[in-house]
Write a protein that holds these residues in place. Structure first.
Motif, mmCIF file in Angstrom:
data_model
loop_
_atom_site.group_PDB
_atom_site.id
_atom_site.type_symbol
_atom_site.label_atom_id
_atom_site.label_comp_id
_atom_site.label_asym_id
_atom_site.label_seq_id
_atom_site.Cartn_x
_atom_site.Cartn_y
_atom_site.Cartn_z
ATOM 1 N N GLN A 1 95.159 59.449 34.561
ATOM 2 C CA GLN A 1 95.938 58.414 34.335
ATOM 3 C C GLN A 1 96.540 58.562 32.831
ATOM 4 O OE1 GLN A 1 97.408 56.396 36.561
ATOM 5 N NE2 GLN A 1 96.372 57.251 38.213
ATOM 6 N N PRO A 2 97.472 59.209 32.313
ATOM 7 C CA PRO A 2 97.968 59.355 31.003
ATOM 8 C C PRO A 2 98.018 58.047 30.253
ATOM 9 C CG PRO A 2 99.361 60.824 32.458
ATOM 10 C CD PRO A 2 98.598 59.847 33.262
ATOM 11 N N SER A 3 97.727 57.929 29.204
ATOM 12 C CA SER A 3 97.817 56.677 28.371
ATOM 13 C C SER A 3 98.081 57.012 26.811
ATOM 14 C CB SER A 3 96.650 55.854 28.474
ATOM 15 O OG SER A 3 95.422 56.612 27.671
ATOM 16 N N LEU A 4 98.321 56.086 25.987
ATOM 17 C CA LEU A 4 98.450 56.255 24.437
ATOM 18 C C LEU A 4 97.299 56.717 23.773
ATOM 19 C CD1 LEU A 4 100.689 53.620 23.830
ATOM 20 C CD2 LEU A 4 101.520 55.829 23.978
ATOM 21 N N GLY A 5 96.130 56.217 24.490
ATOM 22 C CA GLY A 5 94.723 56.574 23.994
ATOM 23 C C GLY A 5 93.550 55.265 24.155
ATOM 24 N N SER A 6 92.677 55.544 23.306
ATOM 25 C CA SER A 6 91.385 54.726 23.373
ATOM 26 C C SER A 6 91.785 53.084 23.897
ATOM 27 C CB SER A 6 90.338 54.897 22.232
ATOM 28 O OG SER A 6 89.440 54.293 22.248
ATOM 29 N N GLN A 7 92.490 52.615 22.860
ATOM 30 C CA GLN A 7 92.579 51.251 23.167
ATOM 31 C C GLN A 7 93.434 50.773 24.391
ATOM 32 O OE1 GLN A 7 91.645 48.559 21.195
ATOM 33 N NE2 GLN A 7 90.346 50.077 20.025
#
Length: 448
Positions: A77-83
């Motif tokens: 699931q791609p995301s902006l990152g850690s948060q």
């Protein structure tokens, strides 16, 4: 021979009929315990990764391939990152995710029901600047346009903490929120002065910027001091020439500060999947790298989130014994067999005391039911009207003959033969009484 075989030492048919319902009940209870008490691991799991061209995205592909070998489908699931990954975990939108150390606190992680599968690799804080804007102290960034990325990446929170220990406020900078790829384009075009990544060196954008003329990497000369002020950070060194020895890139050692990437899951993730992910992590991250030695990662260290029991056991003792010698699914089946053992132990002992009496009752009932027929014959004799006695006596005598023929065809274990012979003697007793009545003798005959 067929008549002899009607007597057997043991009646398998009667045992099966008697014990069948009990065995079926035990099997059903064991199946329920196997499926509900310790269900099989799911064959699909969702993994929150990161932005395109990021280390999280690249490593996510490796986990997909590693677990596919065991017929487990990992849906990245791609995301902006850690948060954003942390937020998705808290919402239950994904099962497992890459999360940067320092993104949460231990108490908060425990309250949200999160567990760590271990730290995977260091994610140095990369501050790339245009060469003409290069500074040696972070205080020199005041007034510059610096891209930190979207809030979901975790970099803004991290870098603002770094700025704070330098006495620099976020408002002193022109902070941008572009994603990694467009931010890199903006830096190369000169429309921003600097950008910040926090990623493993394997990320394609990191590799490119380290070799781009006119772009300079910031040297955290006070790296050791940063690790004392911010304990979730570690001090790593980018060695001279590590990018390209022939071109001597970089031309000096760079001191960097680095959080670690952690594999984080919800506490309800199946234990077998935890074992599988940790084993995959050992294969993917266990080698040497720019900032790590052989076997340094994955590790139960460098994470503020409580480490899962199965992961801690793996780091201490290695893979489960069964999984070392057989396939994942077969090992998982045998590992879950203890549920059946417990269920069988709880059911077999009490039910084993019920089956033998039921077996005895069933065998004896095949003899006893004929006594009802004998009793009906005697009742017919006793209630026969005077004018029809001869007719009724003859009919009952024929009925006794039919009963005796059917009894002689009865199959019964030898241990119950006394009941059969007793029945036959009683049939003969009733017959003698009928014959006596037909001869005009006394109504009762002696059994002897």
């Amino acid at each position: 021979m067929s008549k002899i075989l009607t007597f057997t030492r043991f009646s398998v048919r009667d045992l099966l009929v008697t014990a069948g319902p009990t065995v079926a009940a035990i099997a059903a209870m064991c199946a329920i315990a196997y499926l509900l008490v310790d269900p099989a691991p799911p064959r699909k799991v969702s993994l929150a990764t990161g932005q395109e061209n990021s280390a999280y995205a690249e490593f996510g592909k490796k986990y997909v391939a590693a677990l596919a070998k065991h017929a487990i489908k990992v849906a990245p699931q791609p995301s902006l990152g850690s948060q954003e990954n942390l937020l998705r975990l808290n919402q239950g939108a994904v099962d497992i995710a890459f999360v940067q150390s320092g993104s949460t606190e231990q108490a908060e992680a425990e309250r949200k029901g999160l567990i760590s599968l271990g730290s995977l690799f260091t994610e140095p804080l990369w501050l790339f600047m245009r060469e003409e804007k290069a500074v040696t102290q972070l205080t020199g960034l005041k007034g510059m346009k610096v891209n930190l990325g979207p809030e979901g990446t975790g970099v803004p929170r991290l870098f603002k903490q770094v700025l704070a220990v330098n006495g620099v406020e976020a408002g002193d900078l022109g902070i941008g929120a572009l994603e990694n790829t467009p931010a890199t384009v903006e830096l190369l075009e000169g429309r921003i002065d600097a950008l910040v990544f926090s990623s493993a060196p394997e990320a394609p954008l990191i590799q490119m910027l380290l070799q781009t003329p006119g772009i300079r990497l910031f040297d955290f000369a006070q790296a050791e001091a940063y690790t004392r002020r911010l304990p979730f950070l570690s001090h790593v060194t980018l060695p001279r020439g590590i990018v390209d020895l022939g071109r001597d890139l970089p031309a000096q050692d760079y001191q960097l500060i680095a959080p670690t990437a952690t594999l984080v899951a919800r506490e309800d993730l199946h234990p077998a999947l935890i074992d599988l992910f940790v084993q995959a992590a050992a294969q993917i991250h266990g080698g040497t790298g720019w900032f790590q030695q052989q076997g340094q990662f994955p590790s139960a260290r460098y994470t503020e989130i409580p480490v899962a029991r199965e992961a801690a056991k793996f780091y201490k003792d290695g893979a489960p014994m069964l999984q070392r010698y057989m396939s994942f699914w077969l090992a998982n089946f045998f590992d879950r067999m203890w549920v059946l053992v417990v269920a069988l132990g709880a059911l077999i002992l009490p039910l084993s005391k019920v089956v033998p009496p039921l077996y005895v009752w069933r065998i004896r009932s095949r003899v006893y039911r004929w006594y009802g027929q004998l009793r009906s014959v005697e009742q017919a004799l006793e209630t026969a009207p005077q004018e029809r006695r001869a007719e009724i006596y003859a009919a009952q005598l024929q009925r006794l003959k039919e009963i005796e023929e059917m009894v002689n065809q009865m199959s019964i274990p030898l241990s119950f033969a006394d009941g059969l012979y007793g029945l036959r003697s009683h049939i003969n007793f009733v017959r003698q009484r009928v014959l006596s009545l037909m001869a005009g003798g006394p109504a009762e005959a002696s059994p002897e």
